[in-house]
Every structure is written in structure tokens, then in C-alpha cells.
Design a protein around this motif. Sequence first.
Motif, short mmCIF file in Angstrom:
data_model
loop_
_atom_site.label_atom_id
_atom_site.label_comp_id
_atom_site.label_asym_id
_atom_site.label_seq_id
_atom_site.Cartn_x
_atom_site.Cartn_y
_atom_site.Cartn_z
N GLY A 136 0.82 -1.36 -0.02
CA GLY A 136 0.07 -0.06 -0.05
C GLY A 136 0.72 1.31 -0.12
N TYR A 137 1.97 1.13 0.56
CA TYR A 137 2.86 2.22 0.55
C TYR A 137 4.29 1.98 -0.16
CZ TYR A 137 -0.55 4.40 3.69
OH TYR A 137 -1.72 5.25 3.95
N ALA A 138 3.94 1.77 -1.49
CA ALA A 138 5.39 1.07 -2.12
C ALA A 138 6.52 2.00 -2.15
CB ALA A 138 5.11 0.62 -3.45
N SER A 139 6.15 3.36 -2.20
CA SER A 139 7.46 4.40 -2.45
C SER A 139 8.06 4.75 -1.08
CB SER A 139 6.69 5.74 -2.97
OG SER A 139 5.93 6.28 -2.11
N CYS A 140 7.50 4.00 0.06
CA CYS A 140 8.13 4.42 1.14
C CYS A 140 8.77 3.18 1.75
CB CYS A 140 6.89 4.33 2.63
SG CYS A 140 6.01 5.93 2.25
N TRP A 141 9.92 3.24 2.68
CA TRP A 141 10.71 2.09 3.32
C TRP A 141 10.05 1.68 4.23
CZ3 TRP A 141 12.22 7.01 1.40
CH2 TRP A 141 13.35 6.94 0.40
N THR A 142 9.56 0.30 4.10
CA THR A 142 8.98 -0.54 4.93
C THR A 142 9.84 -1.24 5.88
OG1 THR A 142 6.92 -0.84 3.30
CG2 THR A 142 7.23 -2.47 5.36
N PHE A 143 9.72 -1.02 7.21
CA PHE A 143 10.83 -1.44 8.08
C PHE A 143 10.14 -2.42 9.16
CE2 PHE A 143 9.65 2.65 9.63
CZ PHE A 143 9.71 2.23 10.96
N SER A 144 10.97 -3.31 9.83
CA SER A 144 10.77 -4.08 11.05
C SER A 144 12.08 -4.46 11.71
CB SER A 144 10.03 -5.26 10.86
OG SER A 144 9.84 -6.02 11.99
N VAL A 145 12.34 -3.81 12.83
CA VAL A 145 13.46 -3.96 13.66
C VAL A 145 13.27 -4.11 15.01
CG1 VAL A 145 15.92 -3.64 13.95
CG2 VAL A 145 14.86 -2.98 11.79
N ALA A 146 13.58 -5.09 15.68
CA ALA A 146 13.31 -5.00 17.14
C ALA A 146 12.15 -4.64 17.74
CB ALA A 146 14.43 -4.09 17.71
N GLY A 147 10.93 -4.75 17.11
CA GLY A 147 9.54 -4.27 17.64
C GLY A 147 8.92 -3.18 17.11
N MET A 148 9.93 -2.15 16.23
CA MET A 148 9.42 -1.32 15.61
C MET A 148 9.09 -1.53 14.24
SD MET A 148 9.20 1.52 17.44
CE MET A 148 9.22 2.62 16.20
N VAL A 149 7.91 -1.26 13.67
CA VAL A 149 7.39 -1.59 12.32
C VAL A 149 6.90 -0.26 11.83
CG1 VAL A 149 6.98 -3.96 12.87
CG2 VAL A 149 5.08 -2.30 13.33
N GLY A 150 6.92 -0.04 10.55
CA GLY A 150 6.32 1.01 9.83
C GLY A 150 6.77 1.08 8.32
#
Length: 457
Positions: A238-252
Motif C-alpha cells: 500500500g505504501y510502495a514508495s516508502c521504506w517498509t521496516f521492522s527491527v526490534a519491535g518497531m514496524v512502519g
Amino acid sequence: MSATPHPAPVPPSGASTGSRAPAPEPQPLVVRTTRIDPLPADLTALVDLLPDTRPLTWVRRGDGLVGWGEALRLDSFGPGRFADAEAAWRATLDRAVVRDEVRLPGTGPVAFGTFAFDDGAGDHFDGARPEGSLIVPRVVVGRRGDVSWMTTVSPADQLDAPGSEALARTVRETVTSPGRVRFADGAVAARDWPAVVAEGVERIQAGELDKVVLAREVLATTERPVDPRWVLARLAAGYASCWTFSVAGMVGATPELLVRSEKGLVTSRVLAGTIRREPGMSDDDALLHAAQLARSSKDLEEHEYAVRSVARALEPFCSSMNVPDAPFVLHLPNVMHLASDVTAVLDPATHASSLTLAAALHPSAAVCGTPTTAARDLIREIEGIDRSRYAGPVGWVGADGDGEWGIALRSAELGEDPRHVRLFAGCGIVAASDPQAELAESEAKLVPMSWALGGLS
């Protein structure tokens, strides 16, 4: 795959380790990178590989890195968290045995990282909770254009199967929806937050500072435990132009690239100045709103502070720099931002890694304010929440120091209880800010994570 024990956390800078016996010397890491068959041409192809609910992710437009397992974790604390983490990473690399058959950015040894917004001097700091983490996965799968690869990381006495063989052995748990989602106010209720903004405006108008970024939190409670992979797949698509991340419990899914360092070229995408994109807005209406944003003196002032702070922080490390004369408008599904891409050539004499640059840039005016110290002090005084790792650097670093670091925006923190999630949003406040308009902007910035959880249609 089970994670191997990791070394004792790095103590805060200047702290004594007392009379504790030294931690046993860990086994050297053996790192092997090989090409694998091309992945499907899907935005979620990398995320779809993640086998369990402890994912490591950095993906944009279907390219990037995902990882799982934990070969090594390097935690750091307080004001020295960046320098301590980098020193521990360099020490790890000095003992590693590396075979990289692909040799692209993101191949070979890679550590995913996330760092707290604050430097540990706030009231919440107790010296026990890590405020920085670098995590080296047991397995990394990456894609860059038409090249896909797999990296395995093992202690010397526990070698994993290489490449496609290890991928074929991976058992993937079923991804489940979190079910119904309920949202509630965090530490500061939505109805009370405009008063916090008004206090910030008053302090700016009194001449104490030029800009401050104030954040708020919303608490989500889900029917079933949150599987981060559910959230990541929705964000990546849904937000392909953003950087999707997940590290140590932070997602976004962050739209803001704090810094990319690749073969001597440095890039930072600065976002500041926002207007909401209403659901169902036509393209013509979106263009009118974009033009309105591009002419807004309040938003242009906010943006200028952010660009200046980035250029000032990068200057000591770079031999040349290009700062755009005017921003462009970045269109996202929920908002539009004023954006500027600052580019520079790294001075090799500085030996600055991407993590060094991230430390120098953080906190920028886009997430803290101007002047930095006055803004950070005001945030501590009036904001009323513990940001934790919200608005801190998140990303990855490779063996050569190159890497990508975003700002943990449009994000959420998964708690120890997998049914409870903290969502965050922040707004840049200047003298002309209207508190109710800032509340509406914060609601727009909460949309990506609310939608990813399934709370919005």
C-alpha cells in the motif's frame, strides 16, 4: 533457526563494568552470500519469505532486505549508543570470515539497526533498557533489480546450509490477521493535544526557539496477537514508495530517508510541511492541494529549517553537496509532503560510515526542531510521552560501512503483550501553526499504521 547467544550488552559510554567476569569470547561469524533464483516480481515477494513473527525488514518498491534468526545482537545505551554500536560492529567484522559471491549493496555481513529518539538524558533513562540495537540475522534474503541473493550467518562451529538449500529448508508459519482493532488515547488525550501544540507555539513566539516537532501516541488493542508480517505485507503493497521496516519491535513505512551512503555518494530525503490527502480526492483536486502546499509560507518555513539542519550536519563529512533551491511535493496515499533530496560526495578522508552519518544527522529539525537543544528540551518538558524509538534512525549497515537509514515515522511499537500496539504521529510546529490543524495532520499521519493493522477500510 534458533539464534545463538549474543555477547553481553555494551555498557553506557564511560560506565565501569565493575568486577564482573568478562563475557566469553564469541565464535567468529562465517558469512556466505550466494545468488538465488529470481524472486517473483511482486511488491511483497521479500516480505512473503519471512518465516516467523520476529522479522527484520527494509523494503521499498519490492527491493531491499529481509532477515530472520539472530546470529548476533549488539545493544548499546545512552548518549554513546551510536559510537558504541559502531565499535562493536567493527570488532565483529574484524573476526568474521566472509565469502560474498554477489558483491552488491546489502550483500555480505549486514546488521539491521534501530535507535531511540532521545539520547538517554531524559527522565525515562535508567541505564538498563537498550537505546540502540544492531541485529545480525542468521539468514538475509535481498533483491536489487533483477538480482536476488541469500546470505547465511553462522558461528564457525555451527555452519548453516548455503543459499537456496537453506531457503528450501525454511518452515514458514501461517500469517494471521489481528482481527478487530480498538483504538484509545495514549498518555495525552486527542482533545488535550492542541493545548500542547499551543504551548509550543507560545514558546516559539516568545523567541525561545524557531521550530519544535511534537508527537502524540494512540494505543491499539487487537482481538488476536499482532503478526508483524501481516502489517508489513500491507505496508509494502500500500505504501510502495516508502521504506517498509521492522527491527526490534518497531514496524512502519517511513517516507523519510535519513541517509543513504553508497560507494561515496550520500543522499538524504528531507520531508517537512504536510497537507492531508482526503479519501476519494480526484487527481485534479490533489494537484490543487499540492499547489497550495507549495505556496504555504508556514510549510515552506518549516521545510527550510529541516533542509538547513541536514546540510549543516553532512557538511563536515562531504567534499561537495547539492541542496535544491526549492522542494517538490511528494504524493502519498494519505498525505502530501514538501520534499527535498540533498545529495553529497563523501570525503574519503573522514572514513565516515552510514551509521556515523546517521548519528551526525539525528535528530534533524524534521523530527526535533530548531535549535536542536532548545527543541529537545521543550519536547521533554511538554510532550508527555516516551517516544522510545519512534522518530529515531532505523535501517541497516553493511561491512563496508555503506547502508540506508530512515527515520522511524508512520510507525508503531509492538509491546511485550502482542495484542497491544503504540502508534505514533508528530507535527512540525512553527510560529504560524494552528493547534487544531496540527491535530488533523497528526490524524492523517496515523492512517498508514491504523490501516495496516486492519483498523481502517
